[in-house]
Design a protein around this motif. Structure first.
Motif, short mmCIF file in Angstrom:
data_model
loop_
_atom_site.label_atom_id
_atom_site.label_comp_id
_atom_site.label_asym_id
_atom_site.label_seq_id
_atom_site.Cartn_x
_atom_site.Cartn_y
_atom_site.Cartn_z
N HIS A 15 0.38 9.67 1.09
CA HIS A 15 -0.13 9.55 2.46
C HIS A 15 -1.15 8.41 2.57
CE1 HIS A 15 1.77 13.50 2.83
NE2 HIS A 15 1.75 13.30 4.13
N ALA A 18 0.83 5.01 2.20
CA ALA A 18 1.53 4.65 3.43
C ALA A 18 0.56 4.08 4.46
CB ALA A 18 2.26 5.87 4.00
N ARG A 21 -0.46 0.54 3.48
CA ARG A 21 0.60 -0.46 3.66
C ARG A 21 1.03 -0.61 5.13
NH1 ARG A 21 2.68 -2.33 -1.35
NH2 ARG A 21 0.98 -1.89 -2.80
N ALA A 23 2.55 1.57 6.93
CA ALA A 23 3.87 2.18 7.09
C ALA A 23 3.78 3.41 7.99
CB ALA A 23 4.42 2.57 5.72
N GLU A 25 4.19 7.41 8.88
CA GLU A 25 3.80 8.62 8.15
C GLU A 25 4.95 9.07 7.24
OE1 GLU A 25 1.21 11.91 7.25
OE2 GLU A 25 0.88 9.95 8.20
N PRO A 26 4.67 9.42 6.00
CA PRO A 26 5.73 9.86 5.09
C PRO A 26 6.51 11.03 5.67
CG PRO A 26 3.72 9.46 3.87
CD PRO A 26 3.35 9.36 5.32
N VAL A 35 9.19 6.99 2.81
CA VAL A 35 8.24 6.14 3.53
C VAL A 35 9.00 4.91 4.02
CG1 VAL A 35 6.10 4.82 3.41
CG2 VAL A 35 6.35 6.93 2.06
N LEU A 37 8.85 1.31 5.35
CA LEU A 37 7.95 0.17 5.41
C LEU A 37 8.49 -0.97 6.27
CD1 LEU A 37 7.80 1.31 2.14
CD2 LEU A 37 5.76 -0.06 2.38
N THR A 44 12.33 0.67 2.41
CA THR A 44 12.05 2.10 2.32
C THR A 44 11.70 2.47 0.90
OG1 THR A 44 13.69 2.51 4.06
CG2 THR A 44 13.01 4.41 2.76
#
Length: 221
Positions: A15, A18, A21, A23, A25-26, A35, A37, A44
């Motif tokens: 978490h 993510a 980065r 990204a 939310e997981p 995740v 991205l 991903t």
């Protein structure tokens, strides 16, 4: 040390990673997390806290798009033997590492060498730290994302021309202070073999091995 299991540590790490980065939310899966991205070459990441051969073979066998990664907290040789054709392990084996974060000002900060300047700012919940040389060029960097009581340290790097001057220690101390100020009590990071010595020298410990597999493009024809 900080978690009762690898799965618990990975839950906290994924978490924060993510968020660091930028990204989404997981997404929770039966075997772990996905995740998204959206970056070229890394679209991903599928994160498997407790990977096993059957799960990895099924997941990698059903994934055909390039730029997808599998992050598994197992020895690299195990992950390499489980992946389907079209996958490779482009990175050296890494480590998930953790530490207890002390309260702000619990440790004396390492000195910043003369001629260097430290800058810290926060953007979208992520604390960024930069060290610049006297000519303004970037010398070292790092960032941390705090989620609940955990902080994930990410993208720690010292430019080759500025190594062996203690800048890595300055970055790590500043990130730890910033995370503790925001209420974090535990730190997590994904380390390369090269970075492990720095992190261990500043109080971090290995929590689990970390291996990365990448789905490449299918051969032409």
């Amino acid at each position: 040390m900080h978690f009762t299991s690898t799965s618990e540590a990975v839950h906290a790490w994924v978490h924060g990673w993510a968020l660091s980065r930028g990204a989404a939310e997981p997404v929770r899966r039966p075997w772990g997390y996905t995740v998204h991205l959206g970056h070229p070459g890394h679209t991903t990441s599928h994160v498997l806290p407790t990977a096993d051969e059957a799960t990895v073979r099924e997941l990698t066998g059903s994934t055909t798009g390039p730029g997808v990664r599998v992050k598994a907290f197992v020895p690299a040789k195990s992950l390499a033997s489980w992946t389907a054709p079209g996958w490779s392990l482009p990175d050296p084996p890494g480590f998930l590492m953790s530490t207890t974060l002390r309260g702000p000002r619990a440790h004396t900060p390492p000195p910043l060498p003369g001629g260097y300047r430290l800058r810290t700012w926060t953007d979208s919940g992520v604390v960024h730290v930069r060290v610049h040389a006297s000519d303004g060029t970037a010398a070292a960097r790092g960032q941390t994302a705090v989620t609940s009581t955990g902080a994930v340290v990410d993208k720690v790097e010292t430019h080759p021309a500025h190594r062996r001057r203690g800048l890595g220690r300055v970055i790590m101390h500043t990130l730890a202070e910033a995370a503790a100020t925001r209420g974090a009590t535990t730190g997590l990071l994904a380390s390369t073999p090269e970075g492990r010595a720095l992190y261990e020298s500043t109080g971090w410990q290995v929590a689990a091995p970390l291996a990365n597999a990448l789905r490449g493009p299918d051969p032409a024809g």
